[in-house]
Every structure is written in C-alpha cells, then in structure tokens.
Design an enzyme around this catalytic site. Structure first.
Site, short mmCIF file in Angstrom:
data_model
loop_
_atom_site.label_atom_id
_atom_site.label_comp_id
_atom_site.label_asym_id
_atom_site.label_seq_id
_atom_site.Cartn_x
_atom_site.Cartn_y
_atom_site.Cartn_z
N LYS A 199 0.85 -1.19 0.00
CA LYS A 199 0.00 0.00 0.00
C LYS A 199 0.89 1.24 0.00
O LYS A 199 1.46 1.62 1.02
CB LYS A 199 -0.91 0.04 1.23
N CYS A 307 12.92 10.85 7.81
CA CYS A 307 13.04 10.41 9.19
C CYS A 307 14.47 10.48 9.69
O CYS A 307 14.70 10.44 10.91
CB CYS A 307 12.50 8.99 9.35
#
Length: 526
Positions: A199, A307
């Site tokens: 996804k 991140c």
C-alpha cells in the site's frame, strides 16, 4: 474475481492511469490497482486527491480500494505464494538482477513522477531511486543469507536449519520516499520467497505503481506483488487478514502505533519505523567547514521531510560561535519547484504541513527561542500557491520548546547550546527517539565515547546522516522503532523468513552393504 480483474480499455493504457479526455472535457486521471499481474480500474466510491504541492493542482485521484478488491488481492497473493516459494533462490536472484537494470533504465521516469506528486527536487528524487536500487542489488546476492547450519548432535544424528518464507506479507509506505521505501520492502519480501501486498502512500502512489510494472517486466509472476490503495480501511484490512503473516510500516507515530498494535493483536509480525528527532553534536575541535556543510545538507535537504533529517544541532562550548555562519549557509539554499534547475529544496507535502511548521516556529519564538534565520517569508514567484518554507534556524532552543519536543518534519533546525560532551550526551539520550545521532570532532577519544554511550540506533562520526547501506540493516531504536527485527539487510531477511530445524537419525547398521558380486560370465537361463 475474474470479472473484477477484467481490464478495461482505459486501464490497459498506463499504470499511471491516464484517461483520455471525453468531449473536450479535461478529466483528472485515476490511479489504478495492480492485482494478479494486471492493472485494474477500481470500482471505488471514495477517492483521494493527490495534490501537486508546488501548484495545488490535482495530479491524480487514488481509490479507497473496495472490500472485494482487497479480497481479490489477498487471494491472488496467497495463491501465488504456493508456487513462488518453491522457486529456487537462484531464480529469484535472477529476477532481482533484471529488476535493478530496469529500475536504472527507468530512473528518470520515476524521478519525474515523484516530483509531480510529492514535490521533491530532482536531485533528491534521484537519491530516492538510487538508495532503493541498492537494496535490489543486495538481494541479487541473497543466497548466502539463506544458508542454514548443520551439526552432528549425537551418534548417527544431525540437526540442520532451513530458512523459509513466511507467506503473504504487507507493506505500508509513507509519502516522503515514494520509491525508496517500497524498495526497502519489495526486493526483500520477494527474493526470500514471499508474496507482497503493497500500500503506497495515498499522497504519492505513482512511483510504486511504476515499480510494479517494472517487476512484471523483470519476471515477477502474477500475484507475487499486488498494489492496493487507500487510507485507514485498507490498513485495517491488511493488519487483520489471516493470510497476511507480517506487516512492514514506515511513517508517523500515530499510524505506526495503530498498525503495530493491530497487527500483533492478530498474530502478525510487525516492524514499524516511526518518528525521529536526530541530533548532531558539534565539538569545538571539529572541522568547521566540514561540519557546517554536512549539517546544512542534512537539516534542509528534502525540505526536512525525512526520518533521518538532522533536526537538532547541539553546539558544545565555543562551537556555538558558528551558528551565524550556519544560518548564512542555509540562507543561500534555493527554494523552488522540483524541476527547476538549481533547486535545493522544494515544497512541503501539504498546506496543513506548512501551517503546522509555521505554528511550531512561532510557538518556539514565543517560548524564548531566537530566529537566526526565518524561512516563513520565502516566496517562489513561479509557484505562488506552493507549500514553500525556507530553511529556518532556531537558536537558543531548550528541550521544553515546541520545536524540540515535536518532530517538525520541515526545513527547521533547532540549535541547542551546551557546555560539555557529557551534557550533550545527556540531552540526546533523554529524547524519546532513537533513529540517528552524529558527532563532529577531530578527537578519537570523543568519538569513541559518543558512539559507545549515545542511545541512537544509527551513529555517525563526522557523518550527518548515517543511514547504512543494505549489507547492514536500518537500525533505529527506542521510540523510533516498534518490533524486534529491522528493515533490509540481515534484519530484513530475518523478518521475512522463519527458521525450521530438522533433526534426522540414520543408523550406521542400516547402511551395511550386502555383497552383490558382479557376474562377468554369459548369463544362463534356469
């Protein structure tokens, strides 16, 4: 299911989902599903707009995959697994070799898809593709990591281990690395013999769809990789379906905790990379030019939307005198649309992300911080509606301020001043996150002390973004990671496989030879 997977003439045209204008009315394209090796026009009733963050125009619409389509994808993956798991590791390595060349040849296309959907500048999009490509290349040499062990454990008895695939895996990806994070997941899952339900982010799905097309060209059989779309309903399906044995996630804290708790409650393995607050400690003896150049790139590259972005610089003692020069370097960076020549950083992903970053900056100023560089006033004439925030340097930050406690996820660098390395280490280790940390110093003793005592999972010594190459694993820890086994490298292979031990007994006396002499004379009939 056959009816569901029947391609329309529109769906066959492109994985990117282009729709031919009808009666001179310009229609927005729709992103397709990829199920059982085919591009499928979704029957969804709910759609999510993908917005170009530089122009606010709608690039495509992403379907909230229906329950029937999710069932078809999971069924396809389960069916394909039974055959794919029995292919040899050599066969799967060959697919990875072909896939890496296809990605390399198609990299320009992938880059432009990302610029249009996510807003990256071309240089950052290039890095996105090529860092992911390294994982594919590593999986082309997977065989040694799948080799087991054998030992004689008793007379005539031996035990050996076999590393086997788990089954159907699921991957949930973030918006900020539309190619890299799918390429953390696809090569490792497939090369180890699993099938994958992927996804992509509903904000930037195009690169993942293009990768699915390239996987098919590389020889990945139908059903081995399926791509579904949507938001929470799709995630909730993937984290509850009993065919899914493990879930990989990269993204924010809230979604990551939800996925981890839901997946583990349903008996699935889960690895989840969450938020981060990465620090760089700058010692007074550091190479000034090297440190400032590295910090500038790490703090403001990718518009701070990664991140492993460097969001806190901790200046020890006299090193704080370098902060004005750092602000001057940052001010020279060019903010522009991703396709513009010389652009250093592009827009933030959404209007909401831009407003949140502005609010955090303002709150920190109200709390007593000083703006050495304020990027809130940046304007890009060619893209007046873009979500642009210029590099921002916030000085005299304390751990209680909003720009320190929150992950800003924008080109905002907080500067903290401390008196000693001890104080710097205490600051870093008190933060709840543990993705990465760096030190800039010429002292081997200081570097050794830092790498031994710092609590981050990935440590840089004169390296601002210490993301390891895929012969190692991505090893964020503490509040930045949920799970037991990390992404890609040996950790990723371990996550996607399970060990089986086989103990066998073959008694020597059962192998005693019976003398069957060879007859050399002409046989006779009796």
């Amino acid at each position: 299911m056959r009816a569901l997977l029947q391609l329309s003439s529109v769906a066959r045209r492109s994985l990117a989902g282009s729709v031919r204008p009808l009666r001179n009315i310009r229609l927005v394209s729709t992103t397709k599903l990829f199920i059982d090796g085919q591009v499928v026009e979704s029957q969804a009733t709910e759609w999510i707009d993908v917005i170009d963050p530089a122009t606010q125009s709608i690039v495509t619409r992403v379907p909230q995959t229906t329950a029937a389509e999710l069932e078809a994808a999971a069924s396809s993956a389960q069916t394909a697994f039974e055959k794919w798991r029995r292919t040899t590791v050599g066969t799967r390595q060959r697919v990875m070799l072909d896939l890496q060349q296809l990605i390399r040849d198609d990299s320009e296309n992938l880059m432009r898809i990302m610029v249009g959907e996510q807003g990256k500048v071309l240089a950052d999009a290039r890095g996105d593709v090529h860092r992911g490509l390294q994982v594919v290349e590593a999986m082309a040499g997977l065989a040694p990591q799948l080799m087991g062990h054998r030992a004689e454990v008793a007379a005539d008895m031996a035990t050996h281990t076999v590393r086997e695939p788990l089954g159907v895996l699921a991957g949930v990806c973030p918006f900020n690395f539309p190619a890299l994070i799918p390429l953390w997941m696809i090569p490792v899952a497939l090369a180890t013999g699993n099938t994958l339900l992927l996804k992509p982010s509903e904000r930037a799905p195009g690169a993942a769809m293009r990768l699915a097309h390239l996987c098919t060209q590389a020889g990945v059989p139908p059903g081995v990789l399926n791509v579904v779309h949507g938001s929470r309903p799709t995630v909730d399906f993937l984290t509850a379906d009993q065919r899914v044995k493990a879930v990989s996630f990269v993204g924010g804290d809230r979604a990551g905790r939800h996925i981890f708790e839901r997946a583990t409650a349903h008996g699935q393995r889960c690895q989840a990379n969450l938020g981060a607050k990465n620090h760089a400690v700058v010692m007074p003896d550091a190479s000034r030019e090297q440190a400032l150049a590295a910090i500038t790139g790490a703090a403001f590259g990718a518009a701070g939307q990664r991140c492993m972005a460097l969001s806190v610089a901790v200046f020890v003692g006299a090193a704080a005198d370098w902060i004005p020069e750092l602000a001057e370097r940052a001010a020279r960076l060019r903010v522009d649309g991703g396709l513009e020549p010389g652009a250093d950083l592009g827009p933030l992903i959404s209007v909401q992300a831009l407003q949140r970053a502005r609010d955090l900056i303002q709150t920190s100023v109200e709390q007593g911080a000083h703006l050495a560089l304020d990027g809130r006033g940046v304007r890009v004439a060619k893209y007046p509606r873009g979500n642009f925030l210029g590099p921002t340097v916030v000085d005299h930050v304390t751990p209680a301020m909003a720009c320190y406690t929150e992950e800003v996820f924008a080109p905002v660098l907080s500067c903290v001043r401390v008196a000693s390395l001890d104080e710097a280490l205490a600051l870093v280790n008190a933060n709840r996150y543990g993705n990465g940390a760096a030190i800039f110093t010429r002292s081997g003793a200081a570097a050794a002390r830092f790498q031994a005592d710092v609590g981050a999972g990935q440590v840089g010594v004169n390296v601002a973004i210490p993301v390891p190459l895929p012969m190692f694993s991505f090893t964020g820890n503490r509040g930045s990671f949920l799970g037991d086994t990390n992404f890609y490298g040996p950790g990723g292979v371990a996550f996607c496989t399970q060990l089986k031990t086989v103990t066998s007994l073959w008694r020597r006396e059962d192998a005693e030879e019976i003398d069957h002499a060879s007859a050399v004379h002409m046989p006779t009939l009796h």
